[in-house]
Motif scaffolding. Sequence first.
Motif, PDB file in Angstrom:
ATOM      1  N   UNK A 377       0.844  -1.204   0.000  1.00 53.13           N
ATOM      2  CA  UNK A 377       0.000   0.000   0.000  1.00 53.13           C
ATOM      3  C   UNK A 377       0.870   1.241   0.000  1.00 53.13           C
ATOM      4  N   UNK A 378       1.928   1.180   0.813  1.00 55.97           N
ATOM      5  CA  UNK A 378       2.837   2.341   0.862  1.00 55.97           C
ATOM      6  C   UNK A 378       3.491   2.540  -0.514  1.00 55.97           C
ATOM      7  N   UNK A 379       3.917   1.413  -1.123  1.00 53.68           N
ATOM      8  CA  UNK A 379       4.554   1.499  -2.460  1.00 53.68           C
ATOM      9  C   UNK A 379       3.576   2.084  -3.481  1.00 53.68           C
ATOM     10  N   UNK A 416       4.084   3.228   9.619  1.00 49.53           N
ATOM     11  CA  UNK A 416       5.199   3.118  10.575  1.00 49.53           C
ATOM     12  C   UNK A 416       6.529   2.995   9.848  1.00 49.53           C
ATOM     13  N   UNK A 417       7.580   3.360  10.552  1.00 51.23           N
ATOM     14  CA  UNK A 417       8.928   3.319   9.958  1.00 51.23           C
ATOM     15  C   UNK A 417       9.269   1.908   9.491  1.00 51.23           C
ATOM     16  N   UNK A 418       8.871   0.890  10.264  1.00 49.49           N
ATOM     17  CA  UNK A 418       9.259  -0.469   9.866  1.00 49.49           C
ATOM     18  C   UNK A 418       8.546  -0.884   8.575  1.00 49.49           C
ATOM     19  N   UNK A 419       7.382  -0.317   8.339  1.00 48.99           N
ATOM     20  CA  UNK A 419       6.680  -0.641   7.081  1.00 48.99           C
ATOM     21  C   UNK A 419       7.359   0.111   5.949  1.00 48.99           C
ATOM     22  N   UNK A 420       7.651   1.377   6.217  1.00 46.57           N
ATOM     23  CA  UNK A 420       8.289   2.189   5.176  1.00 46.57           C
ATOM     24  C   UNK A 420       9.654   1.604   4.815  1.00 46.57           C
TER      25      UNK A 420
END
Length: 484
Positions: A377-379, A416-420
Motif C-alpha cells: 500500500x505504501x509502495x 510506521x517506519x518499519x513498514x516504510x
Amino acid sequence: MAGFRDLDKVLFPIKSINNVVQLFRNQLESPSEPDLALLSIVAGVIENSLTSRSNAALQVCEPVEQNNLPILEIKTVEILYDKFRSIMLNAVDQNKAKGFATRDLVKKVSDVIWNSLTRSYYKDRAHLQSLYSFLSGNKLDCFGVAFAVVAGCQCLGYNDVHLALSEDHAWVIFGENGTETAEVTWHGKGNEDKRGQEIGKGVSARSWLYVNNKPVICTRHMEVAALVSAINPSLNSTHDAYEVALLQQELLWLLYELGHLKKYPMAIGNLGDLEEIAATEGKVPCKDLFQEAVTSARSYYSNQHVYPYTYQGGYFYRNKMYEEAFESWANASDVIRLDDEEIYKEFLEIANELIPHIMKIESSGFSANTILKKPKCFADLLRFYDGICQWEEGSATPVLHIGWAKPLVLTISKFDADVRAQVNIVCDKSEEDKLLKKNGTYFNNNNYEKENGSTAVSDSVVSTNVKNHSDKDNSPFHPSIEAL
Ligand SMILES: CC1(C)CN=C(N2CCN(c3ncnc4sc(CC(F)F)cc34)CC2)S1
C-alpha cells in the motif's frame, strides 16, 4: 443507412423499455448500418419526457410499474427525424459524386449545427447531448455537437465520417483511409474553438486531452454506444429518473452482448456504475466490468486512458476496499500527463479528499487488517504521488501547492517506519534485474506480471515503477520502488 424502416415503425407507439431495446436491436443488427439520427432522437425524447422539470416531482416517487414509459407516438419521431434531414439536405448541396467526405464538407456540416445553436446558454447543463435537444431547443453540449456532425454526415451519405473520442473531448475522422481528422466542436471554457483544423501532430496531441494519440475511433455501432453512454438519467442533483437509468442499462447490455463495447472502456465503466447501483441477475458483475474496462484500455489504447482506473478506484473506495483503491489510483497516476483542468480535478479529489478519508478511517485503530501495515500500500501510494509530481516537472505552470503537500505528508506519516523501511527505492535496471532473479517476480508499470507472464501479486516482492524525474517517458528504464 438503415433509416426509419417498416420493421422499426411497427414498434410504435412505444410504451415500454423493451420496445426501445427492440428498436435499437433492429437497428444494430440490420444489414445496413444503424441510423444515428433516429436513435438519438428516440433516446432524447424519452430522456427529456422523464427528466424535464414539468414531471420531475412525479418521477421522484417510486416508479408506477417497471418498464413503463410515457407513450411515444411515431409522429413525434417522424417530425423530428424529417426536420434533421431537411436541415442537412438543404444546407449542404449534394455534389453528385458522393465518395469520401472532404474537410470542407465536414466543416460545412459543423457550421450548419454550430450556426443553429442558441446564442448563449449554460453549456454544461444536463440533457443537451441528443438530437432531440438540438431540434427542439437548439442547444447542444460539446459532445452533442460532435455527435450531431457525424449523424449529419451519415444522413448526407458520407459513411466515412466517424466519431473520435478522448476522455474529455470529441472530434471526427474521415477520408479514404479514415486518417483525416477534424475538430468540429469546442473544448472547455474560454478556449477559442479550432473547428475545421486537424488534430495537431504536436505536443497537444500527446496530451491527456487527446489521450496521447490513443483516442477511441468509433464504428457506427460504437457511435450508438456513445449516444447510449451519453443518456443522462439525472432528474436533479440527488435523484435519477428510474426508467431512464434502466433504459440506459439495458441498452448498454445489448451493446455489450453484441460486442460493441470491447474497445470502448468508458462505456464499459458506465455499465459498471449502473450495475453497482442495481445489479442485473445473471450478468457479469460490476467488479469484473471495471476490470474489463482497464483491460480494454491496456489492450487497445496502450494504457493511455485514466478513467478506467478512476472508475475502478471509485468502486473499490465505495466498497471500502482501500488497498485495491490505492492500486487503481496508482495505476491511473502512471498514465497521466496532467495538463488539463478536468483530469487535474480528478486527481485533486483522490489526493486531497479520498486518500485522507481512508487514512483517517484506517488510523482510527478499528480496522484489524489495516493497510498501514502493508508495504504494498505504501509502495502504491508513493507511485500515485510520484506520477503527480512528474506532472509538476513536466508542465509549464507550477501546480502543486501546500494544499497538496499537507495531505501527502500526513498520509505518508501514517505508515510506521518499519513498514516504510520495507519499501526500497531501486534506482537502476541492474538492481531490478537482481530482484527479478532473486524473487522470480517482476512487476511492470501497470500490469503486475510474473516473469512467466502469469498475473500475480505476491506480498514478498512488490515493485512499481517510479517515473524517472529527470528522464522523459522514453527513458530505457524506470527506477522502481521495491517493497520486500
Ligand atoms: C470515473 C469517472 C469520474 C466516472 N464517470 C466518468 N465519465 C467520463 C466521461 N464519460 C464518457 N462516457 C462515454 N463516452 C465518453 S466520450 C467523452 C468525452 C466527451 F467530450 F465526448 C466522455 C465520455 C462518462 C462518464 S469518469
